[in-house]
Design a protein around this motif. Structure first.
Motif, mmCIF file in Angstrom:
data_model
loop_
_atom_site.group_PDB
_atom_site.id
_atom_site.type_symbol
_atom_site.label_atom_id
_atom_site.label_comp_id
_atom_site.label_asym_id
_atom_site.label_seq_id
_atom_site.Cartn_x
_atom_site.Cartn_y
_atom_site.Cartn_z
ATOM 1 N N UNK A 131 -20.214 -2.700 4.610
ATOM 2 C CA UNK A 131 -19.225 -2.122 3.698
ATOM 3 C C UNK A 131 -18.435 -1.022 4.409
ATOM 4 N N UNK A 132 -17.129 -1.111 4.317
ATOM 5 C CA UNK A 132 -16.292 -0.122 4.981
ATOM 6 C C UNK A 132 -15.935 -0.517 6.404
ATOM 7 N N UNK A 133 -16.632 -1.508 6.923
ATOM 8 C CA UNK A 133 -16.350 -1.980 8.288
ATOM 9 C C UNK A 133 -16.380 -3.508 8.324
ATOM 10 N N UNK A 134 -15.670 -4.125 7.409
ATOM 11 C CA UNK A 134 -15.676 -5.587 7.342
ATOM 12 C C UNK A 134 -14.879 -6.158 8.508
ATOM 13 N N UNK A 135 -15.154 -7.423 8.810
ATOM 14 C CA UNK A 135 -14.409 -8.091 9.885
ATOM 15 C C UNK A 135 -12.901 -7.975 9.642
ATOM 16 N N UNK A 155 -6.427 -0.534 8.934
ATOM 17 C CA UNK A 155 -7.783 -0.661 8.386
ATOM 18 C C UNK A 155 -7.815 -0.140 6.945
ATOM 19 N N UNK A 156 -7.224 1.045 6.739
ATOM 20 C CA UNK A 156 -7.299 1.668 5.413
ATOM 21 C C UNK A 156 -6.586 0.818 4.355
ATOM 22 N N UNK A 157 -5.559 0.102 4.805
ATOM 23 C CA UNK A 157 -4.876 -0.796 3.850
ATOM 24 C C UNK A 157 -5.871 -1.781 3.236
ATOM 25 N N UNK A 158 -6.917 -2.086 3.979
ATOM 26 C CA UNK A 158 -7.899 -3.084 3.517
ATOM 27 C C UNK A 158 -9.183 -2.439 3.010
ATOM 28 N N UNK A 159 -9.231 -1.103 2.948
ATOM 29 C CA UNK A 159 -10.432 -0.437 2.438
ATOM 30 C C UNK A 159 -10.608 -0.692 0.953
ATOM 31 N N UNK A 160 -11.858 -0.771 0.533
ATOM 32 C CA UNK A 160 -12.185 -0.922 -0.876
ATOM 33 C C UNK A 160 -12.823 0.370 -1.359
ATOM 34 N N UNK A 161 -12.615 0.713 -2.608
ATOM 35 C CA UNK A 161 -13.341 1.889 -3.127
ATOM 36 C C UNK A 161 -14.844 1.596 -3.123
ATOM 37 N N UNK A 176 -13.805 6.940 -0.065
ATOM 38 C CA UNK A 176 -13.916 5.961 1.033
ATOM 39 C C UNK A 176 -12.585 5.285 1.355
ATOM 40 N N UNK A 177 -11.531 5.747 0.666
ATOM 41 C CA UNK A 177 -10.185 5.276 1.021
ATOM 42 C C UNK A 177 -9.529 6.229 2.017
ATOM 43 N N UNK A 178 -10.317 7.220 2.447
ATOM 44 C CA UNK A 178 -9.828 8.174 3.442
ATOM 45 C C UNK A 178 -10.551 7.943 4.760
ATOM 46 N N UNK A 195 0.847 -1.200 0.000
ATOM 47 C CA UNK A 195 0.000 0.000 0.000
ATOM 48 C C UNK A 195 0.877 1.243 0.000
ATOM 49 N N UNK A 196 0.245 2.347 -0.410
ATOM 50 C CA UNK A 196 0.898 3.644 -0.306
ATOM 51 C C UNK A 196 -0.051 4.580 0.456
#
Lengths: 672, 204, 296
Positions: A658-662, A125-131, A90-92, A2-3
């Protein structure tokens, strides 16, 4: 790899005083996957946001963490900034190092360490966020207004004038509400009916308003923009399309001794009746509980005991066999404006929490009346033609004692709040009394005079300075019936003297309470009530006319005790919210909703049972030939509020927010 | 910090500073004695409006609570008003804010009584003392002994009616005390309560 | 029905007729009263006014004795004793800190399992039985006087409506007498100052009795020995320079006894200062020989 970019805000001294923000940025910068880390005095300022945008462009970021205040404050700000820099909003995400850290800790070292941990968790968490993309929902641009008092009428008129259709539901036979019962209104003393009835007629005649009087909301389903409301149209026993309101039926009715609700029991009406002459619609209704025919039928009499009204009607409008009917309306928004009722001092109370006033005789002492009853006595159209006369013997009272805060500000009786309007209407009552009974003496027992409002203090002072009302500061301990008089045992704390007054009449300014049935209605609408049954607004300061259910708004005294100007202002506020919503064809909302993995769903429907919003529906999965394979849960995106209860409940882990997955949450926790 | 509120009166700043020091105000003493918060009184006067003794009290019930709120300790505790309360509980039954004035006034009396101050009206103090002495001595109240003791303490001419032979003739007064078996038990209760009160004094 | 009995000091002295009449009606109403062995004074207003802890401990001692005796309910006819015992029971259940101080003082185990009852509640529960056995006291108009401690404070008394009680009236109705409507039935008579502040007592009692009289009552019915001695003994002082009151003050148990046709002497009716002869005559009951009253 990730970046991620991490931007740490000092929030001036708010964070900077206890958290070493530069150290936080340095520590985060060393994490794998973090491509950029910096700190800045005010990240939410324009230059701060520019830093975010520049970092995204220059460092080619694929995620942003802003370590600052609560996401409730500025999440939107930073997501917009990211979106304008070309990143999916949603990546922020935000790490809350203010409310959750700097404000509640004193040691700089510990606070800094905790801030690093909080930010690190959000990075993981953000590393695993999806658009994600916002959800779009079409809007049914028609509104339902529940309650036809002044608040409901105002909201309906404003929405209709704004060009959108309104369905106005009123449970009584006529609209007008309590305002139609009032004599004159403070602080201008203009006649209540004179200013209200034009509004009632306007609402009735407006092409954009469909009035369903003598009707109640039966059930509500759907969500913002797409509600489906079932309305029960109670049987009037009179055909609205035929009746012309001539009044012959009322004249013919042999039972004219029924206490009139409109007259607060001080006047009488017939079994078939129009509540008051200016009623809208001017169509009578048969009170089946008091009508001889229906009482006979209930007893099983074969022959109808009476049909005089039907015989008198020249248009065959009276219909004894009419039944309740149901009509369903589709609306995009709902305004609740069900108003208030007055607390009663009687022994029987609607809940264990409320207590009556035994010390005031539980309402059994004659000539002890409440404020609405006084309004009817003072009203020119009232049962006494506007003369102030005692209900018991019709004599003119020469000494009236008004008691404020009856029920209100009285935790021992179950109500701790101030009812807000009583100080003003009691001042008004003393004036009306003085204008009608020149040699009459008005006494007021009060605790404080609360006259905050334009022209209110001046009005309340006028009662004392010019209209001769004697204000006594104190509560009354006991009302005692002595012959024809009522002995009032009070105390004036200003002079330090007991005050015992032999009154001809006592008027109790009783507390305002929400209408009966408000809790059931609130449940149908999925809105919450406070401990007294008043509808909760979404935010006491910033969202006063919204509720916690999107698309449901609130106006008037069903939210808290309100006077007419407040109710009208609130109604116009709610109407403008509705029109704002209706200015779009589609509704856009956050995609923070639950999604079911239909292949894995076993159809146990635990999620359906726990969902507080009724968002979980059942979906049939069929094969190509139409054979039912299984029934699975599916989440209605319009209704889901993203609380995550389903996710926590699902035994097979097949529903995720969405945005709060396990995966995201566990990664964040593991990083702490 | 203190604030002058009248000739010779000073309103001490009794607002808690959040520290763990015991509240030395009268409100604090009342809280320890009764568990009640005198600040809850919003001075509506309903207690005074219904109090059967208000007419005879220099300070009406709500005024007693007000002086306690203002921490005007000497003025309140030297006043006879708390001793004029009959404990009929009318104020408490009707208090809208559930302040329990009757119990707070009990508390004022307890504070005065335990301080041994002479402000409690002589006759009332003498009566209570004589009454409790009866219980302590016999386990029950022996009226003739009570009357004699009371008279001795007050020096006042004893009440006419009760001393009249008519009372005795009606068999309404026993002539000799009846002692219970558990007199020692009762005495120990008195002693234990005395010790508990002393401990409380030391703590505060 | 077996019931613990806590007579209290007054029923052994100034209110002997309360004790007599209670015991007299207990038999016909199938109530067995078992006196608490070696009971001590409840502490009354003197403990209450000066030392709260003592007032609870003295009352709790009696509750613990009743418990030891295997009683589940204790009836205290004296309203003050009832109030003190009920307060002790309430506070021992709700104020753990205080209860911890009191328990070691009691010299015996204490589970706070004994219910406290007053005589009005007892008779109210027996109203049906009274009515069945009564020769109705038709035509007798009485004012039911509750005073303070039967109903206040409500959370302690746990008995009837504190502002609009009806239980005494129900018992009166069962005897066939009529309870008049009047205002001052819950006002305090000032008995707490019966020795120490007679002027107040006379002022308060006079207002109560004048209201009862104006409401047409021929007698006042009470269930508290202090109210009784106050309104009976001091009635002559309350009349001074005013119209005669002449209101006999009857214990509720005496009224029930009259309805049960018990011998007036067994009910102690001759012991009152204000003669009950008028009442008896109105009921055509044999009048007891009145002892001479001393006025002044």
């Amino acid at each position: 790899m990730s970046r991620i970019g991490v931007l740490v805000c000092h929030c001036g001294e708010n964070i900077g005083r206890t958290v070493d923000c530069a150290s936080v940025a340095r520590a985060l910068g060393d994490l794998p996957g973090v491509a950029h880390a910096a700190d800045y005095k005010y990240m939410c300022s324009d230059p701060g946001q520019l830093l975010v945008k520049q970092a995204i462009a220059e460092k080619k970021l694929d995620g942003v963490v802003v370590a600052a205040c609560s996401p409730r404050m500025h999440e939107k700000t930073f997501r917009r900034a990211c979106a304008s820099a070309g990143m999916n909003a949603f990546l922020c995400e935000m790490a809350n190092i203010r409310e959750h850290c700097s404000w509640i800790h004193e040691s700089r070292g510990d606070a800094t360490e905790k801030a690093i941990a909080l930010a690190r968790a959000i990075v993981e968490k953000v590393k695993r966020n999806q658009p994600l993309s916002p959800i779009r929902i079409p809007i049914e641009r028609r509104a339902l207004v529940i309650g036809g008092g002044i608040a409901g009428i105002q909201a309906a008129l404003d929405i209709a004038e704004g060009g959108r259709e309104v369905v106005l539901v009123e449970k009584e036979p006529s609209i007008g509400g309590h305002m139609s019962q009032l004599s004159e209104t403070f602080p201008t003393l203009d006649c209540s009916q004179c200013i209200l009835t034009p509004r009632m007629v306007e609402a009735y005649q407006h092409p954009g308003i469909k009035l369903l009087a003598y009707s109640e909301v039966e059930s509500v389903s759907g969500y913002i923009g797409n509600f489906e409301v079932k309305v029960r149209r109670k049987a009037r026993s009179v055909d609205e399309t035929r009746c012309n309101g001539c009044g012959e039926c009322q004249a013919a009715c042999p039972n004219k001794k029924i206490p009139s609700e409109f007259e607060q029991g001080l006047g009488k009406r017939s079994a078939i009746y129009v509540p008051f002459p200016q009623a809208v619609p001017n169509i009578p209704v048969i009170d089946r509980a008091h009508c001889a025919l229906f009482r006979g039928r209930a007893k099983g009499l074969k022959k109808d005991a009476c049909s005089k009204c039907k015989e008198a009607c020249g248009r065959q409008a009276v219909d004894f066999d009419q039944q309740d009917t149901f009509t369903t309306v589709k609306v995009g928004a709902v305004v609740v404006a069900t108003g208030y009722q007055l607390y009663s001092v009687g022994k029987q109370q609607p809940s264990d929490k409320l207590k009556g006033y035994g010390e005031y005789g539980y309402g059994t002492i004659p000539d002890v009346i409440d404020g609405l009853q006084f309004e009817r006595l003072a009203s020119a159209s009232g049962p006494t033609g506007g003369k102030i006369l005692r209900p018991s013997d019709g004599k003119e009272p020469k000494k009236i004692v008004f008691l404020q805060c009856i029920g209100s500000r009285d935790p021992a009786k179950g109500i701790e709040y101030c009812s807000k309007v009583c100080c003003m209407y009691v001042a008004k009552h003393t004036m009306l009394y003085r204008h009608k009974v020149h040699d009459g003496k008005a006494y007021v027992f009060y605790m404080d005079v609360r006259a905050a409002g334009k022209g209110y203090e001046e009005f309340a002072r006028r009662a004392v300075e010019e209209e001769g009302a004697i204000y006594l500061r104190g509560r009354v301990s006991k009302l005692e019936r002595t012959g024809n008089a009522i002995k009032v045992h009070g105390f004036d704390t200003l002079s330090g003297r007991p005050m015992v007054i032999d009154a001809d009449m006592v008027v109790l300014a009783t507390a305002m309470r929400p209408q009966p049935g408000i809790e059931a209605l609130a449940q149908k609408l999925s809105v919450s009530c406070d401990g007294h049954g008043f509808i909760n607004e979404a935010h006491p300061k910033l969202r006063p006319v919204e509720t916690n259910t999107a698309g449901v708004f609130v106006a008037g005294a069903c939210q808290a005790p309100r006077d007419i100007p407040d109710s009208v202002a609130m109604a116009s506020g709610a109407a403008s919210k509705v029109l704002g919503l209706f200015s779009n064809e589609e509704l856009e909302r956050d995609p923070t909703v639950a999604v079911v993995d239909e292949t894995g769903c076993a159809g146990c429907f635990h999620c359906e049972r726990v969902c507080p919003y009724g968002a979980v529906e059942r979906k049939e999965i069929k094969d190509r030939k139409g054979v039912l394979l299984k029934v699975v849960a599916t989440v209605n995106k319009g209704v889901c509020q993203g609380c995550g209860t389903c996710q926590a409940t699902c035994p097979s882990k097949n529903v995720e927010l969405q945005g709060f997955t396990d995966e995201q949450i566990f990664a964040a926790i593991s990083a702490l | 910090m203190s604030l002058a509120i009248g000739p010779g009166q000073r309103l001490e700043d009794s607002v808690s500073d959040g520290s763990s020091h015991p509240d030395s105000s009268l409100a604090g003493d009342l809280r320890r004695a009764t568990g009640l918060n005198v600040a809850a009184c919003y001075q509506c006067g309903k207690c005074s409006a219904g109090c059967p003794m208000a007419a005879e009290m220099p300070l009406k019930p709500h005024q007693m609570l007000r002086l306690a709120q203002l921490d005007l300790r000497d003025e309140l505790l030297s006043d006879p008003s708390p001793w004029l309360c009959l404990t009929c509980e009318t104020c408490t039954a009707r208090c809208p804010n559930e302040v329990d004035p009757a119990r707070l006034i009990d508390g004022l009396r307890e504070i005065v009584f335990k301080s041994g101050s002479a402000v409690a009206p002589l006759r009332l103090r003498a009566f209570h003392k004589a009454f409790l002495r009866q219980i302590r001595r016999h386990g029950r109240v022996f009226e003739v002994g009570l009357i004699v003791d009371y008279k001795r303490r007050t020096g006042a001419l004893f009440d006419d009616v009760l001393s009249a032979p008519a009372v005795f003739r009606r068999g309404k007064l026993a002539l000799s005390p009846s002692n219970i078996e558990g007199r020692d038990e009762v005495r120990r209760i008195f002693e234990a309560c005395g010790q508990a009160a002393a401990r409380k004094e030391v703590h505060s | 029905m077996k019931l613990g009995y806590f007579p209290g000091c007054s029923l052994h002295s100034t209110a002997k007729e309360f004790d007599l009449s209670l015991k007299a009606v207990a038999g016909p109403l199938d109530v067995e009263l078992e006196e608490i062995h070696d009971w001590s004074c409840c502490g009354s207003s003197s403990a209450h006014a000066t030392d709260h802890l003592l007032s609870i401990a003295l009352a709790a001692r009696n509750l613990s004795l009743a418990e030891q005796q295997g009683l589940s309910q204790v009836m205290a006819p004296c309203a003050a004793c009832f109030s003190r015992l009920a307060t002790a029971r309430h506070e021992m259940a709700h104020d753990e800190e205080q209860a911890e101080l009191v328990r070691p003082m009691l010299a015996r185990p204490f589970k706070n399992a004994v219910e406290v009852q007053n005589v009005v509640a007892l008779l109210q529960g027996l109203a049906g039985r009274i009515k069945a056995k009564a020769t109705p006291l038709t035509g007798l108009k009485v004012a039911c006087y509750y005073g303070c401690l039967l109903v206040r404070p409500p959370e302690v008394a746990q008995f009837d409506d504190p502002e609009d009680p009806t239980s005494m009236e129900q018992v009166v109705a069962a005897t066939g007498a009529t309870a008049v409507r009047w205002s001052r039935r819950l006002d305090c008579c000032g008995a707490g100052f019966s020795l120490s502040r007679v002027g107040s007592v006379v002022r308060l009692g006079r207002a109560i009795l004048e209201d009862a009289k104006a409401s047409g009552a021929q007698a006042v019915v009470v269930a508290c020995p202090m109210c009784h001695s106050n309104l009976d003994l001091r009635q002559s002082a309350m009349e001074a320079r005013r119209a005669s009151l002449g209101l006999p003050i009857l214990f509720l148990t005496q009224l029930v006894g009259l309805a049960l046709k018990l011998d007036p002497a067994s009910l102690g009716l001759e012991r009152h200062f204000v003669s009950a002869v008028g009442v008896m005559r109105a009921l055509a009951a044999p009048a007891p020989q009145q002892l001479p009253a001393t006025r002044g």
